[in-house]
Design an enzyme around this catalytic site. Structure first.
Site, PDB file in Angstrom:
ATOM      1  N   GLU A  40       0.830  -1.212   0.000  1.00 21.20           N
ATOM      2  CA  GLU A  40       0.000   0.000   0.000  1.00 21.20           C
ATOM      3  C   GLU A  40       0.860   1.255   0.000  1.00 21.20           C
ATOM      4  O   GLU A  40       0.530   2.243  -0.653  1.00 21.20           O
ATOM      5  CB  GLU A  40      -0.940   0.016   1.222  1.00 21.20           C
ATOM      6  N   TYR A 123      -6.105   6.113   5.186  1.00 20.15           N
ATOM      7  CA  TYR A 123      -6.173   5.242   4.017  1.00 20.15           C
ATOM      8  C   TYR A 123      -5.410   3.929   4.261  1.00 20.15           C
ATOM      9  O   TYR A 123      -5.944   2.831   4.097  1.00 20.15           O
ATOM     10  CB  TYR A 123      -5.616   5.983   2.786  1.00 20.15           C
ATOM     11  N   ASP A 141      -9.257   5.984  -1.661  1.00 19.66           N
ATOM     12  CA  ASP A 141      -8.103   6.548  -2.369  1.00 19.66           C
ATOM     13  C   ASP A 141      -8.599   7.253  -3.640  1.00 19.66           C
ATOM     14  O   ASP A 141      -9.809   7.390  -3.841  1.00 19.66           O
ATOM     15  CB  ASP A 141      -7.075   5.453  -2.702  1.00 19.66           C
TER      16      ASP A 141
END
Ligand code: SF4
Length: 363
Positions: A40, A123, A141
């Site tokens: 990520e 996030y 996102d």
């Protein structure tokens, strides 16, 4: 809204699509919290295609939290070299230390704990908590903003606090709380592969029957942004000074791009300098006039918020001339073959490649 959307089968549609169409990616084969975290962070600001090699190399160098914490910052930055946004690498390293100190090297398993680690915001915490631990937090996102804005014709700008709150609430309402990891990955994957910024492929989209933008034929009107990004122009004048075939380099400091990375001797200006100005400023910084300054190459380097106009010059100094500092930064001399020990910004890599291939032309 909630009941209607559940009825239309939003989550079911995208998860079914995801199960058939998802890309086979290494962090999906091994969805450990560490692997999800690294993937990520790499994929923020980086396309999957470009990030894949970096991910594989990073995992082979630092297979777990403890090995990452035990590495030097220089080695972590070297593994990151070329990816840009180097604060991501520094934060990964700092967070690995925090996990070792606070959790004995084991990644914490709740959103509330994850979000307190360096470089992990809402996030990333939502992505790790949902994908690795099944905690129901929606990931929002750029792909998710676009998908939701188009599907529901949301006119709130995505770059305002109000807009961000609205989209986060909407994503959480839609979330399949029994399968939040797949739901989040399906949203991001659909945004990345089908509902793309420039070329949404509505004909194959599983949300077509419930999408406002498809019905009205206006997907390009969304998402809405409140302001345009303004870019700052910077002029970087780099100098190659070699002494005994050793190249002078300095380390970039805190509070600017490329913190902790190495570069050539630099004079910066907010406007273009004439050749005379370049030589004068260089002489002042060296405390003596160089014997010659030769122009090698110019290059433009575009970042999200900055345009960098770089040029490279070769400097000839008297024999045995060695710098200790340059513009208050400590100077290190290194052989060309040892440059790979130093993490370099992409721009410096490109300038040096040109330098070692091109004959300089005298000003
Ligand atoms: S139907 Fe088109 S605009 Fe709507 S979500 Fe799908 S790809 Fe995006």
């Amino acid at each position: 809204m909630d009941k209607f959307l559940k009825m239309t089968g939003f989550a079911t549609s995208i998860i079914s699509w995801y199960n058939i169409n998802k890309r086979d990616l290494p962090w999906r084969q091994n969805a450990s919290p560490y692997h999800v975290w690294i993937s990520e962070i790499i994929l923020q600001q980086t396309q999957v295609k470009q990030g894949l090699d970096y991910y594989n190399r990073f995992i082979s160098l630092f297979p777990d939290v403890v090995s990452l914490a035990n590495a030097s910052q220089q080695d972590v930055l070297l593994a990151w070299q070329g990816l840009g946004y180097y604060s991501r690498a520094r934060n990964l390293h700092a967070a690995a230390h925090q996990i070792v100190e606070r959790y004995n090297g084991v990644m914490p398993d709740t959103y509330a704990e994850l979000i307190n680690l360096s470089g992990i915001g809402p996030y990333t915490a939502a992505a790790i908590a949902s994908i690795a631990f099944g905690e129901p937090h929606a990931v929002v996102d750029g792909n998710v903003f676009r998908l939701l804005a188009r599907c529901f014709s949301v006119e709130l700008p995505i770059d305002t606090g109000e807009g961000k709150r609205f989209f986060t609430n909407l994503a959480n309402e839609l979330l399949d709380s029994t399968n939040p990891g797949d739901f989040n990955q399906a949203m991001m994957e659909l945004g990345a592969l089908v509902c793309t910024p420039a070329n949404p492929d509505c004909a194959i989209c599983p949300l077509r029957t419930m999408c406002n933008s498809y019905r009205l034929g206006n997907p390009f009107s969304f998402p809405v942004k409140s302001r345009k990004t303004t870019k700052r122009d910077r002029y970087f004048y780099y100098f190659v000074h070699e002494s005994d075939k050793q190249l002078a380099i300095t380390r970039r400091e805190k509070g600017d791009i490329w913190q902790g990375l190495w570069e050539l001797l630099l004079i910066e200006s907010d406007k273009r300098l004439s050749e005379n100005q370049i030589v004068r400023q260089l002489s002042e910084s060296l405390n003596m006039a160089p014997l010659a300054v030769s122009h090698v190459v110019e290059m433009r380097h575009l970042l999200t918020h900055q345009n960098i106009f770089a040029s490279l010059h070769k400097v000839k100094m008297p024999e045995k001339f060695n710098l200790v500092t340059f513009k208050d930064k400590i100077v290190v001399y290194t052989g060309r073959e040892n440059l790979t020990d130093y993490p370099l910004p992409k721009l410096i890599e490109k300038l040096l490649a040109q330098y070692f291939d091109l004959p300089p032309k005298v000003l």
